[in-house]
Scaffold this active site. Structure first.
Site, PDB file in Angstrom:
ATOM      1  N   THR A   1      14.826 -34.023   0.685  1.00 17.47           N
ATOM      2  CA  THR A   1      14.718 -32.602   1.312  1.00 17.47           C
ATOM      3  C   THR A   1      16.074 -32.672   2.087  1.00 17.47           C
ATOM      4  O   THR A   1      16.950 -33.247   1.977  1.00 17.47           O
ATOM      5  CB  THR A   1      13.351 -32.354   2.234  1.00 17.47           C
ATOM      6  N   ASN A   2      15.925 -31.651   3.253  1.00 22.16           N
ATOM      7  CA  ASN A   2      17.362 -31.544   4.209  1.00 22.16           C
ATOM      8  C   ASN A   2      16.564 -31.214   5.547  1.00 22.16           C
ATOM      9  O   ASN A   2      15.550 -31.078   5.946  1.00 22.16           O
ATOM     10  CB  ASN A   2      18.066 -30.415   3.677  1.00 22.16           C
TER      11      ASN A   2
END
Ligand code: CTP
Ligand code: CA
Length: 225
Positions: A33-34
């Site tokens: 993810t980020n």
């Protein structure tokens, strides 16, 4: 748009907002993810609602309370987000692609938990679908707003994205700038239009930035409005 009186230029308009990060599964217990928190997208959804729009918020996993009166669709992966956006694209007047969509995902999602082994591990990654680019290719009456979170050469990259994705507007920020990074309640945005016009804003709350973004879109929607 900032006056106390009721101002609803988006009455009768359908606005799709995508927000937050996506999650790309590696196995049943892990994902990529980020740093996106969804705050900018949620602020846009709320501002669009307040301007009278019928809002659909397509959200990756975030820890935010969705604005009341907004239709929320929760998604995880880039593919989920794409499917949800395409589903309501025909009926949309404005699409605001605030989401930080993963560019790559594991080529293979393991059915069971991967066990560690001695030595290194390599995972093969493949590209996800570029949602905004696809929307740009299929664009009819919609006004398409993309975002560009950059660490350098903001203007060059923002202008390139405007063209390559056939967007009507790109909202750019430099995430290395204090007050414009991930997770905060403020942003420093520059808006790029198709006619070459750009507008730089000072530091402001994400809520105010959201109103400015929508206001610039409304002003330029022209025949699309
Ligand atoms: N975007 C998208 N689908 C993707 C990747 C990005 O719809 N798979 C959208 C984002 O929501 C954003 C815009 O495209 O509105 C720009 O995203 P950004 O990550 O800045 O640009 P990329 O085209 O992915 O290029 P890069 O990450 O290499 O800068
Ligand atoms: Ca990207």
């Amino acid at each position: 748009y900032f006056s106390g009186q009721k101002n609803t230029p988006l009455l009768g308009k359908k606005v799709i907002v995508t927000a937050g990060p996506t999650r790309e599964a590696v196995d049943p217990v892990r994902f990529f993810t980020n740093h996106s928190t969804g705050k900018m997208g949620y602020a846009v959804a709320e501002a669009a609602r307040d301007l009278g729009a019928d809002v659909t918020l397509i959200s990756g996993p975030v820890n935010l309370e969705p604005p009341a009166g907004v239709n929320v669709i929760n998604v995880e992966s880039a593919k989920d987000m794409f499917d949800a956006v395409i589903e309501s694209y025909d009926g949309a007047d404005i699409v605001v692609k605030t989401a930080a969509v993963a560019d790559y995902r594991p080529k293979r999602i393991h059915d069971s938990k991967m066990k560690k082994q001695d030595g290194e591990l390599s995972l093969e990654l493949e590209r996800t679908i570029d949602i905004l680019k696809t929307l740009g290719e299929q664009k009819a009456h919609q006004f398409l707003i993309g975002f560009a979170a950059e660490t350098n050469d903001v203007t060059t990259y923002a202008k390139r994205k405007l063209e390559s994705k056939n967007a009507d507007m790109i909202v750019a920020n430099n995430v290395k700038q204090a007050g414009a990074g991930f997770g905060g309640d403020t942003n420093i945005i520059t808006v790029f239009h198709r006619d070459g016009t750009t507008r730089e804003y000072d530091l402001m709350s994400k809520r105010d930035a959201a109103v400015h973004i929508l206001k610039e879109a409304i002003e330029r929607m022209g025949d699309k409005a």
